[in-house]
Design a protein around this motif. Structure first.
Motif, PDB file in Angstrom:
ATOM      1  N   GLY A  21      55.679  37.390  32.862  1.00 15.16           N
ATOM      2  CA  GLY A  21      53.927  38.010  31.683  1.00 15.16           C
ATOM      3  C   GLY A  21      52.963  37.298  32.672  1.00 15.16           C
ATOM      4  N   THR A  22      51.681  38.024  32.440  1.00 16.08           N
ATOM      5  CA  THR A  22      50.693  37.666  32.479  1.00 16.08           C
ATOM      6  C   THR A  22      50.091  37.574  31.465  1.00 16.08           C
ATOM      7  OG1 THR A  22      50.742  39.575  35.283  1.00 16.08           O
ATOM      8  CG2 THR A  22      48.380  39.000  33.650  1.00 16.08           C
ATOM      9  N   ARG A  23      48.993  36.562  31.047  1.00 17.71           N
ATOM     10  CA  ARG A  23      48.628  36.345  29.901  1.00 17.71           C
ATOM     11  C   ARG A  23      47.151  36.541  30.021  1.00 17.71           C
ATOM     12  NH1 ARG A  23      48.489  34.181  25.456  1.00 17.71           N
ATOM     13  NH2 ARG A  23      50.749  33.118  25.340  1.00 17.71           N
ATOM     14  N   HIS A  79      47.586  34.054  35.149  1.00 24.96           N
ATOM     15  CA  HIS A  79      47.109  34.007  33.629  1.00 24.96           C
ATOM     16  C   HIS A  79      45.742  34.752  34.512  1.00 24.96           C
ATOM     17  CE1 HIS A  79      44.679  31.107  30.597  1.00 24.96           C
ATOM     18  NE2 HIS A  79      45.029  32.867  29.929  1.00 24.96           N
ATOM     19  N   ARG A  97      53.367  44.805  25.409  1.00 28.51           N
ATOM     20  CA  ARG A  97      52.689  43.010  25.139  1.00 28.51           C
ATOM     21  C   ARG A  97      52.834  42.617  24.339  1.00 28.51           C
ATOM     22  NH1 ARG A  97      46.601  46.251  22.754  1.00 28.51           N
ATOM     23  NH2 ARG A  97      47.678  46.227  20.712  1.00 28.51           N
ATOM     24  N   MET A 118      49.633  39.092  26.175  1.00 27.24           N
ATOM     25  CA  MET A 118      50.677  38.524  27.115  1.00 27.24           C
ATOM     26  C   MET A 118      51.561  39.986  27.721  1.00 27.24           C
ATOM     27  SD  MET A 118      52.208  35.889  29.003  1.00 27.24           S
ATOM     28  CE  MET A 118      52.607  34.956  28.712  1.00 27.24           C
ATOM     29  N   LYS A 155      58.302  32.342  27.773  1.00 28.92           N
ATOM     30  CA  LYS A 155      57.798  32.948  28.712  1.00 28.92           C
ATOM     31  C   LYS A 155      58.495  34.189  27.734  1.00 28.92           C
ATOM     32  CE  LYS A 155      53.668  31.030  31.592  1.00 28.92           C
ATOM     33  NZ  LYS A 155      53.356  31.421  32.509  1.00 28.92           N
TER      34      LYS A 155
END
Lengths: 121, 114
Positions: free
Chosen positions: A115-117, A10, A36, A89, B41
């Motif tokens: 994933g990276t939020r 995050h 994304r 994300m 996710k």
């Protein structure tokens, strides 16, 4: 089992700041991708990367975005000046092999990272 | 422009039921259709389909592709609460340039009630 990893999980940033999202693809894979997913919407393709250069990119991937493979393991997505609408994300994916469309060869699936939020305030 | 339409967008069934999820697509120079399961996710891979009429199976899940009708279905039999997730359908085409990305549908949100 090998997997795609992403850091950070995050990221919170202020509008106008630069962010770098990091990915470590599966080690013997040759094709790398960024996608994304804005909250509540579908997963969207941003860019593909092969042989140390961009292979394809979508309309979303404008001049604010860049990708790099700075060493043999990392694959990064940089957003130069973040906007509120960049909040999403971001998924990295990698793939071993793509194969020729006209041949009978099998195509390998894309494996996604966690994933990276990204939250832009 | 490549397009994927999934139906239904959401589905609530009871444990033990069988469900069928639908995916129709339009794509330039079809290469493959993929099904993914998305829980919290990252999408996790289920199936890749490239040929019509050949069913792919993994446990209680199966999928088949119809390249003439531009359609695929994902079946889940004897559903369990752990099957609750968003199921994503995606297609890969070949625009003639490099490695095209996947075009995803909006997904089917499946809820399995005990």
């Amino acid at each position: 089992e090998p997997e795609v990893t992403q850091t950070p999980s995050h990221q919170v940033t202020q509008m106008g700041q630069e962010v770098i999202l990091r990915c470590v693809p599966i080690s013997n894979h040759l094709y790398f991708y960024w996608y994304r997913q804005i909250l509540g919407q579908k997963v969207e393709f941003l860019v593909s990367f092969y042989n140390n250069e961009i292979s394809e990119k979508s309309e979303i991937f404008d001049d604010q975005f860049s990708v790099e493979r700075p060493d043999g393991s990392n694959f990064t997505l940089k957003i130069r000046s973040t906007k509120l609408e960049d909040s999403a994300m971001y998924f990295c994916a990698s793939r071993l092999f793509r194969g020729a469309a006209s041949s009978g060869s099998s195509y390998n699936e894309q494996f996604f990272g966690p994933g990276t939020r990204l939250t832009v305030l | 422009e490549d397009k994927v339409v999934q139906s239904p967008l959401s589905l609530v069934v009871h444990e033990g039921d069988t469900v069928t999820l639908n995916c129709s697509y339009e794509v330039t120079n079809f290469r493959s259709l993929l099904w993914y399961k998305q829980e919290k996710k990252a999408p996790t891979f289920l199936f890749m389909l490239t040929s019509s009429g050949i069913e792919k199976k993994s446990g209680r899940l199966s999928s088949i592709l119809d390249k003439k009708e531009l359609f695929s279905i994902l079946n889940i039999t004897a559903t369990q609460t752990g099957d609750s997730a968003v199921y994503l359908c995606a297609v890969e085409g070949d625009s003639g340039g490099g490695a095209d990305g996947l075009t995803f549908g909006k997904g089917t949100h499946l809820i399995i009630q005990p």
